[in-house]
Motif scaffolding. Structure first.
Motif, PDB file in Angstrom:
ATOM      1  N   SER A 249     -12.181   3.155   5.244  1.00  0.00           N
ATOM      2  CA  SER A 249     -12.654   1.802   5.540  1.00  0.00           C
ATOM      3  C   SER A 249     -11.506   0.844   5.845  1.00  0.00           C
ATOM      4  O   SER A 249     -11.710  -0.204   6.469  1.00  0.00           O
ATOM      5  CB  SER A 249     -13.484   1.266   4.374  1.00  0.00           C
ATOM      6  N   GLU A 250     -10.297   1.201   5.412  1.00  0.00           N
ATOM      7  CA  GLU A 250      -9.130   0.355   5.659  1.00  0.00           C
ATOM      8  C   GLU A 250      -8.747   0.318   7.134  1.00  0.00           C
ATOM      9  O   GLU A 250      -8.009  -0.565   7.568  1.00  0.00           O
ATOM     10  CB  GLU A 250      -7.938   0.842   4.831  1.00  0.00           C
TER      11      GLU A 250
ATOM     12  N   ASN B 230      -8.645   6.380   2.493  1.00  0.00           N
ATOM     13  CA  ASN B 230      -9.226   5.034   2.533  1.00  0.00           C
ATOM     14  C   ASN B 230      -9.713   4.721   3.952  1.00  0.00           C
ATOM     15  O   ASN B 230      -9.186   3.824   4.615  1.00  0.00           O
ATOM     16  CB  ASN B 230      -8.192   3.997   2.095  1.00  0.00           C
TER      17      ASN B 230
ATOM     18  N   LYS C 268       0.817  -1.215   0.000  1.00  0.00           N
ATOM     19  CA  LYS C 268       0.000   0.000   0.000  1.00  0.00           C
ATOM     20  C   LYS C 268       0.855   1.272   0.000  1.00  0.00           C
ATOM     21  O   LYS C 268       0.454   2.299  -0.560  1.00  0.00           O
ATOM     22  CB  LYS C 268      -0.927   0.017   1.214  1.00  0.00           C
TER      23      LYS C 268
ATOM     24  N   TYR D 212      -2.962   8.127   3.794  1.00  0.00           N
ATOM     25  CA  TYR D 212      -3.528   6.899   3.237  1.00  0.00           C
ATOM     26  C   TYR D 212      -4.887   6.595   3.868  1.00  0.00           C
ATOM     27  O   TYR D 212      -5.856   6.282   3.164  1.00  0.00           O
ATOM     28  CB  TYR D 212      -2.571   5.718   3.461  1.00  0.00           C
TER      29      TYR D 212
END
Length: 390
Positions: A273-274, A271, A253, A267
């Motif tokens: 939901s990560e 994102n 990632k 990051y």
């Protein structure tokens, strides 16, 4: 970026004129002749150019205070825990560290320049270099800080992610302890269904911020009514720390060379939901207490000083001891952060779940947004030396 979250563990370190070694006989600190050191080692220009001598003396005094406590005696006694010969080994090492700090404190007060201090230190002290990650002295440096976040004492639609008090029955918890996933759920909102219910200390707005407070181990919190609340480490579960940054690298990632705290936060901003996927990978969970405005403290239970306190693996390194770090730190030049080579006298006053082995050092950078920025930019190699009088 892990300091301030774990107490000194049981350790076995042998101090001899030849080396400081673990009980398994592999030396982790090797004596070096001053003539073989890079010219920059111990040339701490910040002491004069930035007026940093009072902060260094303050850090020395914190170590000297710790070294006279029952905790220090117990910590140093652990160095003989694996049956090394000589019951007084730990006490002798502690006294040597005290004597070295007292002499160095006097030199800091009386030296007229960085070069003069460097010269007398090289003349009087023995330099012990960490073998590092490669056996050749390469040490990986990171930075940590005491963050400042907005928070609330009561839950609201905005403030939903708690920090938790240490459970009163924590000593009776069965082992292995529950994981982070078991305690708070994948989404971080299921804590009220288990043993954390009723232990909420304060609520933060952002789940990643609450997680980072656990990583850093302390925080300064701004409440809606303008009051400030300081929280600090009060205990942790017995699961090892797992770096979510390293997990992101492993999964492709983030490139390894790009890993910084701002990059990691960006990051997850992109994102969100990560978070459900990656935060539970760190099974360890940290508890907090209201520190009543006390400054951030390290594993020695003494305050840590910005750029003068470091965290190391206390199963290998002598707590409270004087050291030199040779690495790079971010400095602002022409409005931009740039890595500048530095050599700094520091005190080894902290540890952390992510700080393991002779090749890892975390530098405490202070409190607030600037400290956060600078700490997040530190991911650099260097060298680590401990200083002791013969």
């Amino acid at each position: 970026m892990a300091g301030l979250i774990v107490g000194f563990s049981q350790a076995v370190v042998v101090l001899a004129t030849a080396a400081i070694a673990t009980a398994t006989a592999t030396p982790v600190l090797i004596p070096r002749s001053p003539s073989t050191l890079p010219p920059s080692v111990g040339l701490d220009t910040a002491l004069w150019q930035q007026g940093d001598r009072p902060r260094l003396i303050q850090a020395i005094d914190h170590s000297l205070h710790y070294l006279q406590t029952p905790k220090a005696k117990q910590d140093y006694a652990a160095y003989t825990a694996a049956g090394q010969p000589g019951a007084s080994l730990g006490a002798n090492l502690r006294q040597r560290v005290i004597r070295s700090l007292q002499r160095f404190r006097h030199l800091v007060q009386t030296s007229r320049s960085a070069a003069e201090l460097q010269a007398v230190v090289k003349r009087e002290f023995v330099f012990y270099q960490s073998i590092g990650t490669d056996g050749q002295g390469r040490v990986e440096f990171t930075g940590y800080y005491a963050p400042t976040y907005r928070a609330s004492l009561v839950p609201t639609a905005e403030y939903r992610y708690p920090l938790f008090r240490r459970p009163p029955n924590f000593a009776q918890w069965s082992e292995p302890h529950p994981t982070r996933l078991e305690l708070e759920g994948a989404d971080g909102k299921q804590w009220h269904k288990g043993p954390l219910r009723g232990l909420e200390l304060v609520y933060l707005r952002d789940r990643l911020e609450a997680f980072l407070v656990q990583v850093q181990g302390s925080a300064e919190l701004q409440l809606p009514d303008g009051r400030r609340l300081s929280v600090g480490y009060a205990g942790k579960t017995n699961h090892p720390y797992t770096s979510i940054g390293q997990e992101l690298i492993k999964d492709g990632k983030i490139p390894r060379e790009e890993l910084t705290l701002p990059r990691l936060m960006a990051y997850f901003d992109a994102n969100p939901s990560e978070l459900d996927r990656y935060l539970p990978r760190n099974a360890s969970f940290v508890f907090f207490e209201n520190t009543q405005g006390r400054p951030p403290s390290g594993s020695l239970s003494t305050p840590v000083i910005p750029e003068r306190s470091i965290a190391t693996d206390k199963s290998l390194m002598p707590p409270g001891a004087l050291a030199i770090i040779n690495t790079q730190l971010p400095m602002k030049k022409d409005g931009q952060w740039q890595q500048q080579p530095i050599s700094r006298f520091v005190l080894d006053q902290d540890t952390g779940s992510a700080i393991r082995g002779p090749g890892r050092v975390d530098i405490f950078m202070g409190t607030g947004d600037v400290a956060k920025t600078r700490a997040g930019l530190i991911n650099t190699p260097g060298q680590l030396y401990y200083l002791l009088l013969p």
